[in-house]
Design a protein around this motif. Structure first.
Motif, PDB file in Angstrom:
ATOM      1  N   THR A 161     -35.035 -12.733  16.581  1.00 56.52           N
ATOM      2  CA  THR A 161     -33.763 -12.108  16.084  1.00 56.52           C
ATOM      3  C   THR A 161     -32.544 -13.224  15.900  1.00 56.52           C
ATOM      4  O   THR A 161     -32.815 -14.414  16.174  1.00 56.52           O
ATOM      5  N   ILE A 162     -32.019 -13.121  14.780  1.00 59.77           N
ATOM      6  CA  ILE A 162     -30.837 -13.766  14.391  1.00 59.77           C
ATOM      7  C   ILE A 162     -29.360 -13.029  14.750  1.00 59.77           C
ATOM      8  O   ILE A 162     -29.420 -11.840  15.043  1.00 59.77           O
ATOM      9  N   TYR A 163     -28.331 -13.660  14.912  1.00 61.48           N
ATOM     10  CA  TYR A 163     -27.085 -13.128  15.066  1.00 61.48           C
ATOM     11  C   TYR A 163     -25.981 -13.401  14.134  1.00 61.48           C
ATOM     12  O   TYR A 163     -25.814 -14.488  13.736  1.00 61.48           O
ATOM     13  N   LYS A 164     -25.422 -12.196  13.505  1.00 61.59           N
ATOM     14  CA  LYS A 164     -24.366 -12.306  12.419  1.00 61.59           C
ATOM     15  C   LYS A 164     -23.194 -11.938  13.038  1.00 61.59           C
ATOM     16  O   LYS A 164     -23.180 -10.806  13.685  1.00 61.59           O
ATOM     17  N   PHE A 165     -22.148 -12.853  12.712  1.00 63.83           N
ATOM     18  CA  PHE A 165     -20.730 -12.369  13.197  1.00 63.83           C
ATOM     19  C   PHE A 165     -19.822 -12.267  11.916  1.00 63.83           C
ATOM     20  O   PHE A 165     -19.830 -13.195  11.212  1.00 63.83           O
ATOM     21  N   VAL A 166     -19.081 -11.044  11.668  1.00 66.86           N
ATOM     22  CA  VAL A 166     -18.244 -11.083  10.478  1.00 66.86           C
ATOM     23  C   VAL A 166     -16.909 -11.384  11.195  1.00 66.86           C
ATOM     24  O   VAL A 166     -16.442 -11.418  11.988  1.00 66.86           O
ATOM     25  N   VAL A 167     -16.287 -12.576  10.339  1.00 69.04           N
ATOM     26  CA  VAL A 167     -15.044 -13.221  10.690  1.00 69.04           C
ATOM     27  C   VAL A 167     -13.919 -12.980   9.803  1.00 69.04           C
ATOM     28  O   VAL A 167     -14.127 -13.028   8.583  1.00 69.04           O
ATOM     29  N   ASN A 168     -12.806 -12.697  10.220  1.00 61.04           N
ATOM     30  CA  ASN A 168     -11.647 -12.462   9.573  1.00 61.04           C
ATOM     31  C   ASN A 168     -10.796 -13.605   9.341  1.00 61.04           C
ATOM     32  O   ASN A 168     -10.458 -14.081   8.361  1.00 61.04           O
ATOM     33  N   THR A 169     -10.186 -14.091  10.604  1.00 63.56           N
ATOM     34  CA  THR A 169      -9.251 -15.344  10.699  1.00 63.56           C
ATOM     35  C   THR A 169     -10.158 -16.520  11.706  1.00 63.56           C
ATOM     36  O   THR A 169     -11.002 -15.948  12.497  1.00 63.56           O
ATOM     37  N   GLU A 170      -9.187 -17.575  11.881  1.00 65.83           N
ATOM     38  CA  GLU A 170      -9.951 -18.650  12.667  1.00 65.83           C
ATOM     39  C   GLU A 170      -9.688 -17.996  14.058  1.00 65.83           C
ATOM     40  O   GLU A 170     -10.675 -18.539  15.010  1.00 65.83           O
ATOM     41  N   LYS A 171      -8.977 -17.054  14.528  1.00 59.55           N
ATOM     42  CA  LYS A 171      -8.794 -16.588  15.889  1.00 59.55           C
ATOM     43  C   LYS A 171     -10.033 -15.831  16.211  1.00 59.55           C
ATOM     44  O   LYS A 171     -10.380 -15.905  17.629  1.00 59.55           O
ATOM     45  N   ASN A 172     -10.926 -15.389  15.505  1.00 53.60           N
ATOM     46  CA  ASN A 172     -12.288 -14.845  15.837  1.00 53.60           C
ATOM     47  C   ASN A 172     -13.034 -15.821  16.216  1.00 53.60           C
ATOM     48  O   ASN A 172     -14.164 -15.710  17.240  1.00 53.60           O
ATOM     49  N   ILE A 173     -13.078 -16.999  15.907  1.00 54.38           N
ATOM     50  CA  ILE A 173     -13.953 -18.250  16.471  1.00 54.38           C
ATOM     51  C   ILE A 173     -13.941 -18.317  17.780  1.00 54.38           C
ATOM     52  O   ILE A 173     -15.237 -18.512  18.436  1.00 54.38           O
ATOM     53  N   LYS A 174     -12.782 -18.364  18.448  1.00 60.32           N
ATOM     54  CA  LYS A 174     -12.782 -18.565  19.849  1.00 60.32           C
ATOM     55  C   LYS A 174     -13.534 -17.353  20.528  1.00 60.32           C
ATOM     56  O   LYS A 174     -14.412 -17.957  21.573  1.00 60.32           O
ATOM     57  N   GLU A 175     -13.467 -16.282  20.249  1.00 57.73           N
ATOM     58  CA  GLU A 175     -14.172 -15.204  20.616  1.00 57.73           C
ATOM     59  C   GLU A 175     -15.725 -15.230  20.621  1.00 57.73           C
ATOM     60  O   GLU A 175     -16.536 -15.029  21.493  1.00 57.73           O
ATOM     61  N   ILE A 176     -16.129 -15.554  19.326  1.00 54.04           N
ATOM     62  CA  ILE A 176     -17.634 -15.953  18.988  1.00 54.04           C
ATOM     63  C   ILE A 176     -18.138 -17.009  19.868  1.00 54.04           C
ATOM     64  O   ILE A 176     -19.326 -16.770  20.516  1.00 54.04           O
ATOM     65  N   LYS A 177     -17.470 -18.186  20.099  1.00 51.98           N
ATOM     66  CA  LYS A 177     -18.133 -19.096  20.880  1.00 51.98           C
ATOM     67  C   LYS A 177     -18.124 -18.463  22.441  1.00 51.98           C
ATOM     68  O   LYS A 177     -19.220 -19.023  22.964  1.00 51.98           O
ATOM     69  N   LYS A 178     -17.029 -17.897  22.901  1.00 55.55           N
ATOM     70  CA  LYS A 178     -17.322 -17.098  24.103  1.00 55.55           C
ATOM     71  C   LYS A 178     -18.561 -16.373  24.314  1.00 55.55           C
ATOM     72  O   LYS A 178     -19.367 -16.387  25.293  1.00 55.55           O
ATOM     73  N   PHE A 179     -18.608 -15.301  23.214  1.00 51.74           N
ATOM     74  CA  PHE A 179     -19.634 -14.520  23.323  1.00 51.74           C
ATOM     75  C   PHE A 179     -21.173 -15.158  23.165  1.00 51.74           C
ATOM     76  O   PHE A 179     -21.693 -14.770  23.981  1.00 51.74           O
ATOM     77  N   ILE A 180     -21.442 -16.308  22.494  1.00 52.41           N
ATOM     78  CA  ILE A 180     -22.612 -17.031  22.517  1.00 52.41           C
ATOM     79  C   ILE A 180     -22.923 -17.581  23.691  1.00 52.41           C
ATOM     80  O   ILE A 180     -24.107 -17.772  24.227  1.00 52.41           O
ATOM     81  N   LYS A 181     -21.954 -18.316  24.248  1.00 54.23           N
ATOM     82  CA  LYS A 181     -22.097 -18.692  25.580  1.00 54.23           C
ATOM     83  C   LYS A 181     -22.542 -17.629  26.662  1.00 54.23           C
ATOM     84  O   LYS A 181     -23.317 -17.588  27.341  1.00 54.23           O
ATOM     85  N   THR A 182     -21.826 -16.773  26.848  1.00 57.63           N
ATOM     86  CA  THR A 182     -21.969 -15.718  27.741  1.00 57.63           C
ATOM     87  C   THR A 182     -23.458 -15.261  27.637  1.00 57.63           C
ATOM     88  O   THR A 182     -24.084 -14.726  28.567  1.00 57.63           O
ATOM     89  N   HIS A 183     -23.772 -14.753  26.235  1.00 57.88           N
ATOM     90  CA  HIS A 183     -25.241 -14.270  26.113  1.00 57.88           C
ATOM     91  C   HIS A 183     -26.296 -15.371  25.800  1.00 57.88           C
ATOM     92  O   HIS A 183     -27.335 -14.934  25.346  1.00 57.88           O
ATOM     93  N   ASP A 184     -25.765 -16.635  25.722  1.00 57.58           N
ATOM     94  CA  ASP A 184     -27.065 -17.426  25.880  1.00 57.58           C
ATOM     95  C   ASP A 184     -27.805 -17.415  24.572  1.00 57.58           C
ATOM     96  O   ASP A 184     -28.920 -17.416  24.397  1.00 57.58           O
ATOM     97  N   LEU A 185     -26.889 -17.435  23.224  1.00 58.77           N
ATOM     98  CA  LEU A 185     -27.613 -17.258  22.093  1.00 58.77           C
ATOM     99  C   LEU A 185     -27.686 -18.778  21.631  1.00 58.77           C
ATOM    100  O   LEU A 185     -26.850 -19.393  21.646  1.00 58.77           O
ATOM    101  N   PRO A 186     -28.908 -18.896  20.812  1.00 59.97           N
ATOM    102  CA  PRO A 186     -29.176 -20.408  20.471  1.00 59.97           C
ATOM    103  C   PRO A 186     -28.363 -20.739  18.844  1.00 59.97           C
ATOM    104  O   PRO A 186     -28.435 -19.614  18.097  1.00 59.97           O
ATOM    105  N   LYS A 187     -27.384 -21.342  19.039  1.00 60.65           N
ATOM    106  CA  LYS A 187     -26.681 -21.579  18.073  1.00 60.65           C
ATOM    107  C   LYS A 187     -26.971 -21.804  16.604  1.00 60.65           C
ATOM    108  O   LYS A 187     -26.355 -21.271  15.713  1.00 60.65           O
ATOM    109  N   ASN A 188     -28.190 -22.340  16.460  1.00 61.15           N
ATOM    110  CA  ASN A 188     -28.621 -22.216  15.306  1.00 61.15           C
ATOM    111  C   ASN A 188     -29.136 -21.069  14.746  1.00 61.15           C
ATOM    112  O   ASN A 188     -29.754 -21.097  13.606  1.00 61.15           O
TER     113      ASN A 188
END
Ligand code: SF4
Length: 213
Positions: A139-166
Protein backbone atom coordinates in the motif's frame (compact mmCIF):
# COMPACT_ATOMS: atom_id res chain seq x y z
CA UNK A 1 -20.36 -5.26 -12.58
CA UNK A 2 -21.28 -1.57 -12.80
CA UNK A 3 -18.63 -0.12 -15.09
CA UNK A 4 -18.10 3.50 -15.97
CA UNK A 5 -15.34 3.13 -18.61
CA UNK A 6 -12.46 0.95 -19.78
CA UNK A 7 -9.56 2.62 -21.56
CA UNK A 8 -5.85 2.32 -22.28
CA UNK A 9 -3.42 5.01 -21.20
CA UNK A 10 -0.50 5.48 -18.81
CA UNK A 11 -0.68 5.64 -15.02
CA UNK A 12 -0.72 9.37 -14.33
CA UNK A 13 0.20 9.43 -10.63
CA UNK A 14 1.70 7.56 -7.69
CA UNK A 15 4.58 5.10 -7.60
CA UNK A 16 3.75 3.47 -10.96
CA UNK A 17 3.57 6.77 -12.86
CA UNK A 18 4.32 6.41 -16.57
CA UNK A 19 3.40 2.72 -16.68
CA UNK A 20 1.22 1.81 -19.71
CA UNK A 21 -1.96 0.51 -18.14
CA UNK A 22 -5.54 -0.51 -18.79
CA UNK A 23 -7.97 1.48 -16.67
CA UNK A 24 -11.15 -0.14 -15.42
CA UNK A 25 -13.26 2.57 -13.83
CA UNK A 26 -16.17 1.25 -11.75
CA UNK A 27 -19.28 3.19 -10.89
CA UNK A 28 -20.38 4.24 -7.45
CA UNK A 29 -18.69 6.03 -4.59
CA UNK A 30 -19.48 6.24 -0.87
CA UNK A 31 -18.03 9.78 -0.67
CA UNK A 32 -18.75 13.10 -2.38
CA UNK A 33 -15.48 15.02 -2.35
CA UNK A 34 -15.38 18.71 -3.22
CA UNK A 35 -12.52 18.33 -5.69
CA UNK A 36 -13.64 15.03 -7.26
CA UNK A 37 -12.21 14.91 -10.79
CA UNK A 38 -14.40 11.93 -11.78
CA UNK A 39 -17.80 13.07 -10.50
CA UNK A 40 -19.39 11.24 -13.46
CA UNK A 41 -18.47 7.93 -11.76
CA UNK A 42 -20.06 8.68 -8.36
CA UNK A 43 -23.58 7.41 -9.11
CA UNK A 44 -24.46 3.86 -10.15
CA UNK A 45 -26.45 3.70 -13.39
CA UNK A 46 -27.77 0.22 -14.06
CA UNK A 47 -27.55 0.61 -17.83
CA UNK A 48 -23.77 0.35 -17.55
CA UNK A 49 -23.78 -3.16 -16.09
CA UNK A 50 -21.21 -5.35 -17.92
CA UNK A 51 -20.47 -9.05 -17.44
CA UNK A 52 -17.07 -10.26 -16.24
CA UNK A 53 -16.54 -12.06 -19.57
CA UNK A 54 -17.09 -8.89 -21.59
CA UNK A 55 -14.72 -6.94 -19.34
CA UNK A 56 -12.08 -9.64 -19.72
CA UNK A 57 -12.41 -9.59 -23.51
CA UNK A 58 -11.94 -5.82 -23.58
CA UNK A 59 -8.95 -5.94 -21.24
CA UNK A 60 -7.21 -8.62 -23.28
CA UNK A 61 -7.34 -6.50 -26.46
CA UNK A 62 -4.73 -4.14 -25.01
CA UNK A 63 -1.00 -5.02 -25.03
CA UNK A 64 -0.19 -4.05 -21.40
CA UNK A 65 -0.35 -6.51 -18.53
CA UNK A 66 -0.96 -3.79 -15.99
CA UNK A 67 -4.42 -2.78 -14.75
CA UNK A 68 -5.55 0.15 -12.67
CA UNK A 69 -8.97 -0.48 -11.13
CA UNK A 70 -10.41 2.82 -10.10
CA UNK A 71 -13.69 4.66 -9.58
CA UNK A 72 -15.66 5.97 -7.91
CA UNK A 73 -14.72 3.65 -5.08
CA UNK A 74 -13.91 0.24 -6.60
CA UNK A 75 -13.96 -1.64 -3.28
CA UNK A 76 -17.75 -1.17 -3.20
CA UNK A 77 -17.78 -3.92 -5.85
CA UNK A 78 -14.91 -6.01 -4.55
CA UNK A 79 -16.95 -9.22 -4.26
CA UNK A 80 -17.92 -8.90 -7.92
CA UNK A 81 -14.27 -8.22 -8.81
CA UNK A 82 -13.04 -11.57 -7.50
CA UNK A 83 -13.97 -13.68 -10.59
CA UNK A 84 -12.30 -11.08 -12.82
CA UNK A 85 -9.13 -10.96 -10.72
CA UNK A 86 -8.91 -14.76 -10.69
CA UNK A 87 -8.67 -14.58 -14.50
CA UNK A 88 -5.95 -11.92 -14.47
CA UNK A 89 -3.25 -13.72 -12.51
CA UNK A 90 -0.46 -12.69 -14.92
CA UNK A 91 -1.42 -8.99 -14.66
CA UNK A 92 -0.10 -6.37 -12.25
CA UNK A 93 -3.19 -5.13 -10.42
CA UNK A 94 -3.42 -1.67 -8.89
CA UNK A 95 -6.49 -0.52 -6.94
CA UNK A 96 -7.22 3.16 -6.41
CA UNK A 97 -9.25 3.55 -3.24
CA UNK A 98 -10.27 6.18 -0.70
CA UNK A 99 -9.30 3.74 2.08
CA UNK A 100 -12.64 3.70 3.92
CA UNK A 101 -13.67 0.14 3.00
CA UNK A 102 -12.04 -3.00 4.38
CA UNK A 103 -10.35 -4.90 1.54
CA UNK A 104 -11.14 -8.59 1.08
CA UNK A 105 -9.22 -8.96 -2.20
CA UNK A 106 -5.66 -8.26 -1.01
CA UNK A 107 -4.40 -11.64 -2.22
CA UNK A 108 -5.19 -10.70 -5.85
CA UNK A 109 -3.81 -7.16 -5.69
CA UNK A 110 -0.22 -5.98 -6.23
CA UNK A 111 -0.72 -2.42 -5.10
CA UNK A 112 -3.33 -0.42 -3.23
CA UNK A 113 -3.17 3.32 -3.84
CA UNK A 114 -5.03 4.67 -0.80
CA UNK A 115 -6.09 8.28 -0.96
CA UNK A 116 -7.66 9.30 2.37
CA UNK A 117 -9.82 12.41 2.09
CA UNK A 118 -9.21 15.18 4.60
CA UNK A 119 -11.01 18.43 5.45
CA UNK A 120 -10.14 20.09 2.11
CA UNK A 121 -12.22 17.37 0.40
CA UNK A 122 -15.05 16.49 2.69
CA UNK A 123 -16.85 18.23 5.55
CA UNK A 124 -17.69 15.35 7.88
CA UNK A 125 -14.84 13.85 9.80
CA UNK A 126 -14.39 10.38 8.34
CA UNK A 127 -13.10 7.52 10.44
CA UNK A 128 -10.32 5.57 8.83
CA UNK A 129 -10.42 2.46 11.03
CA UNK A 130 -10.27 0.25 7.93
CA UNK A 131 -6.92 1.67 6.86
CA UNK A 132 -5.11 -0.84 9.08
CA UNK A 133 -6.64 -3.69 7.06
CA UNK A 134 -4.65 -2.74 3.95
CA UNK A 135 -1.41 -4.77 3.74
CA UNK A 136 1.38 -2.24 4.43
CA UNK A 137 3.83 -3.90 2.03
CA UNK A 138 1.35 -3.44 -0.84
CA UNK A 139 0.00 0.00 0.00
CA UNK A 140 1.00 3.57 -0.75
CA UNK A 141 -0.85 6.64 0.54
CA UNK A 142 -1.70 9.66 -1.58
CA UNK A 143 -2.92 12.98 -0.26
CA UNK A 144 -4.30 15.77 -2.40
CA UNK A 145 -3.04 19.14 -1.16
CA UNK A 146 -4.62 22.52 -1.72
CA UNK A 147 -2.71 24.88 0.59
CA UNK A 148 0.02 24.65 3.23
CA UNK A 149 -2.76 24.42 5.84
CA UNK A 150 -3.43 20.82 4.74
CA UNK A 151 0.11 19.71 5.67
CA UNK A 152 -0.50 19.92 9.43
CA UNK A 153 -3.57 17.70 9.06
CA UNK A 154 -1.67 15.20 6.88
CA UNK A 155 1.16 14.95 9.41
CA UNK A 156 -1.35 14.33 12.21
CA UNK A 157 -3.13 11.72 10.08
CA UNK A 158 0.02 9.75 9.24
CA UNK A 159 1.06 9.79 12.90
CA UNK A 160 -2.37 8.59 14.09
CA UNK A 161 -2.45 5.80 11.51
CA UNK A 162 1.24 4.95 11.74
CA UNK A 163 1.85 5.32 8.00
CA UNK A 164 5.42 4.92 6.72
CA UNK A 165 6.53 8.39 5.57
CA UNK A 166 8.45 7.04 2.56
CA UNK A 167 5.16 5.68 1.18
CA UNK A 168 3.31 8.96 1.47
CA UNK A 169 2.83 10.91 -1.76
CA UNK A 170 1.62 14.51 -1.87
CA UNK A 171 -0.24 15.58 -5.00
CA UNK A 172 -1.43 19.04 -6.05
CA UNK A 173 -5.18 19.69 -5.97
CA UNK A 174 -6.58 21.10 -9.22
CA UNK A 175 -8.79 20.44 -12.20
CA UNK A 176 -6.68 22.23 -14.82
CA UNK A 177 -3.02 22.13 -15.92
CA UNK A 178 -2.50 25.66 -14.63
CA UNK A 179 -3.83 24.83 -11.16
CA UNK A 180 -1.70 21.67 -10.96
CA UNK A 181 1.50 23.47 -12.00
CA UNK A 182 0.85 26.40 -9.68
CA UNK A 183 0.35 24.15 -6.63
CA UNK A 184 3.19 21.78 -7.58
CA UNK A 185 5.84 24.41 -6.96
CA UNK A 186 5.08 25.03 -3.28
CA UNK A 187 4.34 21.35 -2.76
CA UNK A 188 7.76 20.28 -4.04
CA UNK A 189 9.38 22.62 -1.50
CA UNK A 190 7.30 21.01 1.28
CA UNK A 191 8.28 17.51 0.10
CA UNK A 192 11.98 18.50 0.14
CA UNK A 193 11.66 19.80 3.71
CA UNK A 194 9.40 17.08 5.16
CA UNK A 195 10.74 14.13 3.10
CA UNK A 196 7.41 13.21 1.58
CA UNK A 197 7.27 12.05 -2.03
CA UNK A 198 5.85 14.38 -4.65
CA UNK A 199 3.57 13.08 -7.40
CA UNK A 200 2.09 15.10 -10.24
CA UNK A 201 -1.28 14.21 -11.82
CA UNK A 202 -0.38 13.73 -15.46
CA UNK A 203 -3.87 12.65 -16.56
CA UNK A 204 -5.27 16.04 -15.52
CA UNK A 205 -2.32 18.03 -16.87
CA UNK A 206 -2.33 16.33 -20.27
CA UNK A 207 -5.92 15.36 -20.90
CA UNK A 208 -8.06 17.12 -18.30
CA UNK A 209 -8.89 13.62 -17.06
CA UNK A 210 -10.84 12.82 -20.21
CA UNK A 211 -8.52 10.47 -22.08
CA UNK A 212 -10.63 7.52 -23.11
CA UNK A 213 -9.94 4.92 -25.78
S1 SF4 B 1 -13.49 9.27 -3.13
FE1 SF4 B 1 -12.65 9.69 -5.17
S2 SF4 B 1 -14.28 9.18 -6.63
FE2 SF4 B 1 -15.23 9.32 -4.59
S3 SF4 B 1 -16.00 11.43 -4.49
FE3 SF4 B 1 -13.95 11.40 -3.56
S4 SF4 B 1 -12.54 11.95 -5.23
FE4 SF4 B 1 -14.52 11.34 -6.17
Amino acid sequence: MQVCEIFYSIQGEGQEIGQPAIFLRLQGCNLRCKFCDTAYSQEIKKKFEISTDKILKKIKKFPAKHIVITGGEPLLQQKELIPLLKNLKNYFIEIETNGTIKPIISQYVNKFNCSPKLSNAIKNNLTYDNLKSFPKEKTIYKFVVNTEKNIKEIKKFIKTHDLPKNKVFLMPQGKTTEEIIQRSKFLIEICKKELFRFAPRLHIMLWNNQKKI
